[in-house]
Design an enzyme around this catalytic site. Structure first.
Site, PDB file in Angstrom:
ATOM      1  CG  HIS A 155     131.684  13.453  43.465  1.00  0.00           C
ATOM      2  ND1 HIS A 155     132.189  13.238  42.209  1.00  0.00           N
ATOM      3  CD2 HIS A 155     131.988  12.351  44.184  1.00  0.00           C
ATOM      4  CE1 HIS A 155     132.765  12.049  42.170  1.00  0.00           C
ATOM      5  NE2 HIS A 155     132.658  11.491  43.358  1.00  0.00           N
ATOM      6  CG  HIS A 213     124.985  14.303  39.537  1.00  0.00           C
ATOM      7  ND1 HIS A 213     124.312  13.168  39.907  1.00  0.00           N
ATOM      8  CD2 HIS A 213     126.302  14.073  39.839  1.00  0.00           C
ATOM      9  CE1 HIS A 213     125.170  12.297  40.424  1.00  0.00           C
ATOM     10  NE2 HIS A 213     126.385  12.818  40.379  1.00  0.00           N
TER      11      HIS A 213
END
Length: 261
Positions: A155, A213
């Protein structure tokens, strides 16, 4: 009609000049770093935004290049034909979407490869017990395990790449000839749709930076996205054998300058 034209004028004045695109690339890198610091130092409580099943993530972000591709396809075709009256020119410019698709495929494949060679299969997300006999992610998942490796954020790569690609392609509206063209209404409608899509991408990029993340996974992903934009629109598309820049754009547009709206 007047409202549509007003939206177009506002978005064009704010976002489409060369300096805006360069500044946005720096801003996106700053968002990735700033969001990562928030996640590590001042983590926010769980909310709908960090639920991977939220509507925007499931129906938009996971298909972000597809959304970008299918909205840019008619936009590029209409604007380039309106300005050049050349089918060959239209097809040449549409090939930039093929280039973008190749970049998407190669980068995401590389990220998956990195996760594969750095990962192992575990019993659960808490990494409590190693399942070393499962040799790849697919086999691990099929047997109810959890594959943990260095997961570069797809992303963080794709959203900046989509945002910057949209701004580059929509910069064609700086050409005054499109303002009174017979295709103007359709072009403006597509332009507003692309603007709304860009806002969604920026919002979801912020959510990714804050909630998902670790810092290196996001910074590397973001770097790939910005690099993909830089290599294409700031370098390769200036060369003779390339899809080229949108009509009316030249190498001068890559230097800081002021333009009349």
């Amino acid at each position: 009609m007047a409202a549509l034209e007003g939206c177009v004028r506002l978005w064009r004045s704010l976002c489409l000049h060369g300096s805006s695109r360069r500044h946005l690339a720096v801003l996106l890198a700053g968002i990735a770093l700033g969001g990562s610091l928030i996640k590590e130092l001042w983590p926010l409580p769980d909310s709908y935004l960090n639920n991977k099943r939220n509507v925007l993530n499931v129906y938009f972000v996971k298909f972000s290049w597809a959304w970008t591709f299918w909205l840019l396809l008619p936009f590029i075709a209409l604007t380039n034909y309106a300005l050049t009256q050349s089918v060959r020119s239209v097809l040449q410019r549409l090939s930039s979407l093929v280039v973008g698709t190749v970049i998407w495929y190669l980068c995401t494949s590389f990220f998956m490869y990195v996760e594969h060679i750095t990962g192992n299969c575990y019993e659960s997300e808490v990494l409590a017990e190693l399942r070393s006999h499962h040799k790849d992610r697919h086999e691990c998942k099929m047997n109810g395990g959890y594959w943990h490796g260095f997961d570069i954020s797809g992303h963080s790569f794709l959203l900046p790449f989509c945002i910057l690609t949209i701004l580059e392609e929509t910069s064609v509206l700086l050409d005054k000839r499109l303002e009174k063209h017979q295709l103007g209404t359709a072009i403006n409608a597509l332009f507003v749709a692309l603007g709304v899509l860009s806002i969604i991408w920026v919002w979801m990029f912020c959510c990714t930076a804050i909630y998902f993340h670790d810092v290196w996974q996001k910074m590397i992903g973001t770097s790939f996205g910005i690099l993909g934009w830089h290599v294409t629109y700031q370098w390769w598309y200036l060369q003779p054998f390339s899809p080229g820049l949108p009509p009316g754009r030249t190498s001068k547009d890559l230097k800081p300058h002021s333009c009349n709206n």
